[in-house]
Design an enzyme around this catalytic site. Structure first.
Site, PDB file in Angstrom:
ATOM      1  N   GLU A  18      16.297 -23.546 -29.785  1.00  0.00           N
ATOM      2  CA  GLU A  18      15.638 -22.819 -28.691  1.00  0.00           C
ATOM      3  C   GLU A  18      16.352 -21.502 -28.408  1.00  0.00           C
ATOM      4  O   GLU A  18      17.578 -21.448 -28.346  1.00  0.00           O
ATOM      5  CB  GLU A  18      15.630 -23.674 -27.419  1.00  0.00           C
ATOM      6  CG  GLU A  18      14.967 -22.992 -26.223  1.00  0.00           C
ATOM      7  CD  GLU A  18      14.802 -23.929 -25.050  1.00  0.00           C
ATOM      8  OE1 GLU A  18      14.094 -24.957 -25.226  1.00  0.00           O
ATOM      9  OE2 GLU A  18      15.371 -23.672 -23.978  1.00  0.00           O
ATOM     10  N   PRO A  21      14.327 -14.755 -24.728  1.00  0.00           N
ATOM     11  CA  PRO A  21      14.247 -13.314 -25.000  1.00  0.00           C
ATOM     12  C   PRO A  21      15.307 -12.572 -24.187  1.00  0.00           C
ATOM     13  O   PRO A  21      15.307 -12.648 -22.959  1.00  0.00           O
ATOM     14  CB  PRO A  21      12.830 -12.940 -24.550  1.00  0.00           C
ATOM     15  CG  PRO A  21      12.432 -14.000 -23.580  1.00  0.00           C
ATOM     16  CD  PRO A  21      13.163 -15.249 -23.978  1.00  0.00           C
ATOM     17  N   THR A  49      11.573 -19.282 -24.995  1.00  0.00           N
ATOM     18  CA  THR A  49      11.308 -19.578 -23.592  1.00  0.00           C
ATOM     19  C   THR A  49      10.462 -18.491 -22.939  1.00  0.00           C
ATOM     20  O   THR A  49      10.310 -17.383 -23.456  1.00  0.00           O
ATOM     21  CB  THR A  49      12.609 -19.752 -22.798  1.00  0.00           C
ATOM     22  OG1 THR A  49      13.318 -18.501 -22.774  1.00  0.00           O
ATOM     23  CG2 THR A  49      13.480 -20.819 -23.420  1.00  0.00           C
ATOM     24  N   TRP A  50       9.960 -18.833 -21.765  1.00  0.00           N
ATOM     25  CA  TRP A  50       9.032 -17.973 -21.008  1.00  0.00           C
ATOM     26  C   TRP A  50       9.536 -17.923 -19.578  1.00  0.00           C
ATOM     27  O   TRP A  50       9.660 -18.947 -18.926  1.00  0.00           O
ATOM     28  CB  TRP A  50       7.628 -18.581 -21.074  1.00  0.00           C
ATOM     29  CG  TRP A  50       6.540 -17.848 -20.374  1.00  0.00           C
ATOM     30  CD1 TRP A  50       6.206 -17.916 -19.049  1.00  0.00           C
ATOM     31  CD2 TRP A  50       5.591 -16.957 -20.976  1.00  0.00           C
ATOM     32  NE1 TRP A  50       5.128 -17.125 -18.791  1.00  0.00           N
ATOM     33  CE2 TRP A  50       4.721 -16.517 -19.958  1.00  0.00           C
ATOM     34  CE3 TRP A  50       5.396 -16.480 -22.266  1.00  0.00           C
ATOM     35  CZ2 TRP A  50       3.680 -15.629 -20.194  1.00  0.00           C
ATOM     36  CZ3 TRP A  50       4.360 -15.601 -22.504  1.00  0.00           C
ATOM     37  CH2 TRP A  50       3.511 -15.186 -21.479  1.00  0.00           C
ATOM     38  N   ARG A 108       5.591 -26.394 -15.960  1.00  0.00           N
ATOM     39  CA  ARG A 108       5.206 -25.917 -14.636  1.00  0.00           C
ATOM     40  C   ARG A 108       5.870 -24.593 -14.331  1.00  0.00           C
ATOM     41  O   ARG A 108       5.264 -23.665 -13.847  1.00  0.00           O
ATOM     42  CB  ARG A 108       5.598 -26.945 -13.564  1.00  0.00           C
ATOM     43  CG  ARG A 108       5.193 -26.529 -12.146  1.00  0.00           C
ATOM     44  CD  ARG A 108       6.007 -27.243 -11.086  1.00  0.00           C
ATOM     45  NE  ARG A 108       7.406 -26.840 -11.143  1.00  0.00           N
ATOM     46  CZ  ARG A 108       8.366 -27.371 -10.400  1.00  0.00           C
ATOM     47  NH1 ARG A 108       8.071 -28.362  -9.573  1.00  0.00           N
ATOM     48  NH2 ARG A 108       9.597 -26.947 -10.488  1.00  0.00           N
ATOM     49  N   GLY A 109       7.176 -24.516 -14.614  1.00  0.00           N
ATOM     50  CA  GLY A 109       7.930 -23.318 -14.256  1.00  0.00           C
ATOM     51  C   GLY A 109       8.481 -23.425 -12.852  1.00  0.00           C
ATOM     52  O   GLY A 109       8.267 -24.414 -12.143  1.00  0.00           O
ATOM     53  N   ASP A 110       9.198 -22.380 -12.411  1.00  0.00           N
ATOM     54  CA  ASP A 110       9.760 -22.384 -11.067  1.00  0.00           C
ATOM     55  C   ASP A 110       8.639 -22.458 -10.048  1.00  0.00           C
ATOM     56  O   ASP A 110       7.638 -21.741 -10.146  1.00  0.00           O
ATOM     57  CB  ASP A 110      10.584 -21.116 -10.819  1.00  0.00           C
ATOM     58  CG  ASP A 110      11.864 -21.137 -11.628  1.00  0.00           C
ATOM     59  OD1 ASP A 110      12.338 -22.240 -11.937  1.00  0.00           O
ATOM     60  OD2 ASP A 110      12.375 -20.053 -11.946  1.00  0.00           O
ATOM     61  N   TYR A 152      12.495 -35.472 -18.327  1.00  0.00           N
ATOM     62  CA  TYR A 152      13.776 -35.334 -17.645  1.00  0.00           C
ATOM     63  C   TYR A 152      14.476 -36.689 -17.573  1.00  0.00           C
ATOM     64  O   TYR A 152      14.302 -37.443 -16.616  1.00  0.00           O
ATOM     65  CB  TYR A 152      13.551 -34.756 -16.243  1.00  0.00           C
ATOM     66  CG  TYR A 152      12.848 -33.417 -16.290  1.00  0.00           C
ATOM     67  CD1 TYR A 152      13.580 -32.242 -16.331  1.00  0.00           C
ATOM     68  CD2 TYR A 152      11.459 -33.339 -16.346  1.00  0.00           C
ATOM     69  CE1 TYR A 152      12.954 -31.004 -16.406  1.00  0.00           C
ATOM     70  CE2 TYR A 152      10.814 -32.106 -16.426  1.00  0.00           C
ATOM     71  CZ  TYR A 152      11.576 -30.944 -16.457  1.00  0.00           C
ATOM     72  OH  TYR A 152      10.929 -29.722 -16.551  1.00  0.00           O
ATOM     73  N   LYS A 174       0.852 -36.374 -18.403  1.00  0.00           N
ATOM     74  CA  LYS A 174       0.837 -35.179 -19.256  1.00  0.00           C
ATOM     75  C   LYS A 174       0.423 -35.537 -20.683  1.00  0.00           C
ATOM     76  O   LYS A 174      -0.317 -34.790 -21.334  1.00  0.00           O
ATOM     77  CB  LYS A 174       2.220 -34.512 -19.240  1.00  0.00           C
ATOM     78  CG  LYS A 174       2.565 -33.845 -17.918  1.00  0.00           C
ATOM     79  CD  LYS A 174       3.783 -32.938 -18.014  1.00  0.00           C
ATOM     80  CE  LYS A 174       5.070 -33.705 -17.997  1.00  0.00           C
ATOM     81  NZ  LYS A 174       6.252 -32.797 -17.877  1.00  0.00           N
TER      82      LYS A 174
END
Length: 610
Positions: A18, A21, A49-50, A108-110, A152, A174
């Site tokens: 992984e 950027p 990653t994003w 989901r992201g933050d 997790y 999911k």
């Protein structure tokens, strides 16, 4: 190629890498050859990653497109859904497809700040499940993309241990929504992980599960990331790290051996066929782990060629002590230290440069590293923990005045609270050595967010300021960063003119106005070390580009903090005022021989003005 198709045809064990950027153009450019070097180890795929809310959208797409199309590496592009502007998800999916990317890692992201009261930008996308469902419901993307999701094993950072069954149910939702594979968040407790995976399988989740592994780079970064991710670390690991935490090389070596032992156990499990490495854009530890496990073809070629060259060579510089056993790890370590020349796959012998690009940031001790490094700007992993409004109030109280803010920063310095929005870790032992000076500045309403004392040739094994391998000496120039009013910036500028060039300062506000006395292209190395067999190593550098990047992040923290409160409230009003009116200031004093010089410089301003 779709990731699950490669999985079904791949021999055991496989591994994926992984990358994130980098935040600077130079870091981006220097990451590409680093990825190319790691690609020589034949990973099954890589992932990119994003940033939350699409903050790295362009760089993520560019990097993923480059690795997929130009370098032929099957790439898994991360995609987060919360705080995404309308249409951004469609745009990201289209751009990924146009670049030949067939694999998406749906997160989901933050969470949106103030989530207890305010809706996300697009209420259709509040969870990773929503993103999976959206991809599978879209005829243009449903069959094109292979979709992975996160799990997790130690619990999501926002959950409690009692929520484990609920979390597994959510993971199943999911998968039921259309996820094809699972990559887990990092963990270090193998026993706990194996128990968790048994529970997951009993729930009827049959898709491939790939364990996420993060080699330990430094004790400081380990503590920060494991706290951010809510990782449950076995006591024996903590005890070992605390005993060697002052020696970065020992920590890195221990991190390699720890992961090797973890993987030896994990790969024996029938349902685990490979692992996912969180590289943090670093390469050496991953290489050493794979070579030690003998999971690569490359290590055998290098190892055999190295021994043959040393045995056959008449060059007196090629010598082997009779009691030295050359192994893949010792060979790689020796090459990184410049002790031997390691041949490449084509048989050519390199120069074995001491500070070569593969190892120039082996000890990433903070955000002020070299902005040209691929590892510059590393943050947390995947979904960061949300701070609810109730947690905010319990930690930092109700903030209605500038005095309230001053009291929060003072309480942190004095150990009454364990963190601020700018630092989620307690004050370090190093910062404790300048605590009276930091308190004095904070009481002046100069809220400090970064600092270090001057250090002149202290043993690298020192438990307070030491770093790097043993047998070296470390140096530091004192610096401090704080928020203050524009009038104080004017005072700093006037005072610095009287310092005979010994003080460099930078200041910027949220609007992008920047002031400094640093010459153009100047770069201040404020932490460096001298070690046997190596060039001078610089781990902390302050210059304009990295300061401005940090400035943007720092002011966004004020915005996030303000967003916890209702529009028009006293709390939101004062935090927005700080965001709009205050300046971030960084001051370096170059005389590291006298540890009090910076603090005397600042004290004179506070006491007398200029």
């Amino acid at each position: 190629m779709k990731f699950t198709e490669k999985l079904s045809a791949s021999p055991k064990p496989f591994y994926t890498f992984e990358f994130f950027p980098p935040r600077t153009d130079q870091g981006f450019e220097n990451l590409i050859p680093r990825i190319a070097r790691l690609a020589a180890l034949n990973p099954l795929a890589i992932s990119v990653t994003w940033g939350a809310g699409g903050t790295t959208k362009d760089r993520s797409l560019d990097l993923a497109g480059l690795t997929q199309s130009a370098y032929g590496l099957d790439t898994i592009m991360h995609l987060t859904c919360t705080n995404m502007e309308e249409g951004m998800i469609d745009e990201a999916l289209k751009n990924a497809k146009d670049r030949g990317i067939e694999n998406i890692f749906a997160l989901r992201g933050d969470p949106p700040r103030g989530a207890e009261e305010w809706l996300p930008i697009d209420p259709r996308f509040m969870h990773g499940t929503d993103l999976v469902k959206y991809i599978r419901s879209n005829p243009e993307y449903s069959s094109h993309f292979c979709v992975g999701v996160a799990a997790y094993p130690d619990g999501h950072p926002e959950s409690t241990v009692e929520d484990e069954d609920t979390e597994i149910d959510y993971l199943k939702s999911k998968v039921d929504a259309g996820a094809d594979f699972i990559i887990t968040q990092l963990f270090y407790d193998v026993d706990r992980f194996l128990t968790w995976i048994e529970k997951v399988r009993r729930k009827g989740i049959t898709v491939p599960i790939i364990p996420g592994i993060m080699p330990i780079q430094t004790f400081a970064s380990f503590k920060r990331i494991t706290k951010l991710c809510g990782t449950k670390v076995p006591a024996a690991i903590i005890t070992t790290l605390e005993s060697i935490g002052h020696d970065d090389q020992l920590v890195k070596d221990y991190g390699v051996s720890l992961v090797v032992e973890m993987l030896k156990r994990l790969i024996q499990v029938e349902t685990i066929s490979g692992v996912h490495f969180f590289t943090l854009n670093l390469e050496k530890s991953v290489q050493l782990i794979l070579e030690s496990l003998q999971w690569t073809v490359r290590h055998e070629q290098i190892h055999n060629k190295l021994i043959a060259d040393i045995s056959d060579s008449t060059d007196p510089s090629y010598t082997v002590e009779s009691n030295l056993l050359i192994t893949p790890i010792t060979a790689a370590n020796s090459a990184a230290m410049g002790l031997v020349s390691i041949p490449n796959i084509d048989g050519e012998v390199g120069r074995g440069e001491l500070n070569n690009a593969a190892t120039w940031d082996d000890f990433p001790n903070g955000r002020f590293g070299d902005f040209k490094s691929p590892a510059y700007g590393a943050q947390g992993l995947w979904d960061g923990p949300a701070i609810s409004n109730s947690q905010l109030i319990s930690q930092w109280g109700s903030v209605k005045t500038l005095s309230d803010l001053t009291n929060i920063f003072l309480s942190y310095l004095q150990g009454e609270i364990t963190g601020t929005p700018f630092s989620q870790m307690p004050l370090s032992l190093e910062s404790m050595t300048i605590l009276p000076q930091l308190e004095k500045l904070t009481k002046r309403s100069w809220w400090t967010v970064g600092s270090q004392p001057a250090v002149d040739g202290v043993d690298s094994s020192d438990k307070v300021v030491g770093w790097g391998p043993r047998g070296g000496f470390v140096f530091q120039k004192s610096f401090v960063e704080f928020f203050c009013d524009k009038e104080d910036v004017d005072m700093v500028e006037r005072k610095a003119r009287q310092a005979n060039g010994l003080v460099h300062w930078l200041a910027a506000n949220n609007e992008g106005e920047c002031r400094t006395n640093m010459p153009q292209e100047a770069r201040n190395a404020v932490t460096w070390g001298v070690f046997p067999g190596q060039e001078i190593v610089q781990t902390t550098i302050i210059e304009c580009e990295s300061f401005l990047l940090w400035k943007d992040e720092a002011f966004s923290i004020w915005s996030d903090w303000a967003s916890f409160y209702r529009p028009g409230s006293e709390e939101r009003t004062i935090l927005e005022r700080v965001h709009d009116e205050r300046w971030l200031v960084s001051i370096v004093h170059h005389d590291y021989k006298n540890p009090q010089n910076l603090w005397n410089f600042l004290s004179e301003m506070i006491t007398n003005g200029v």
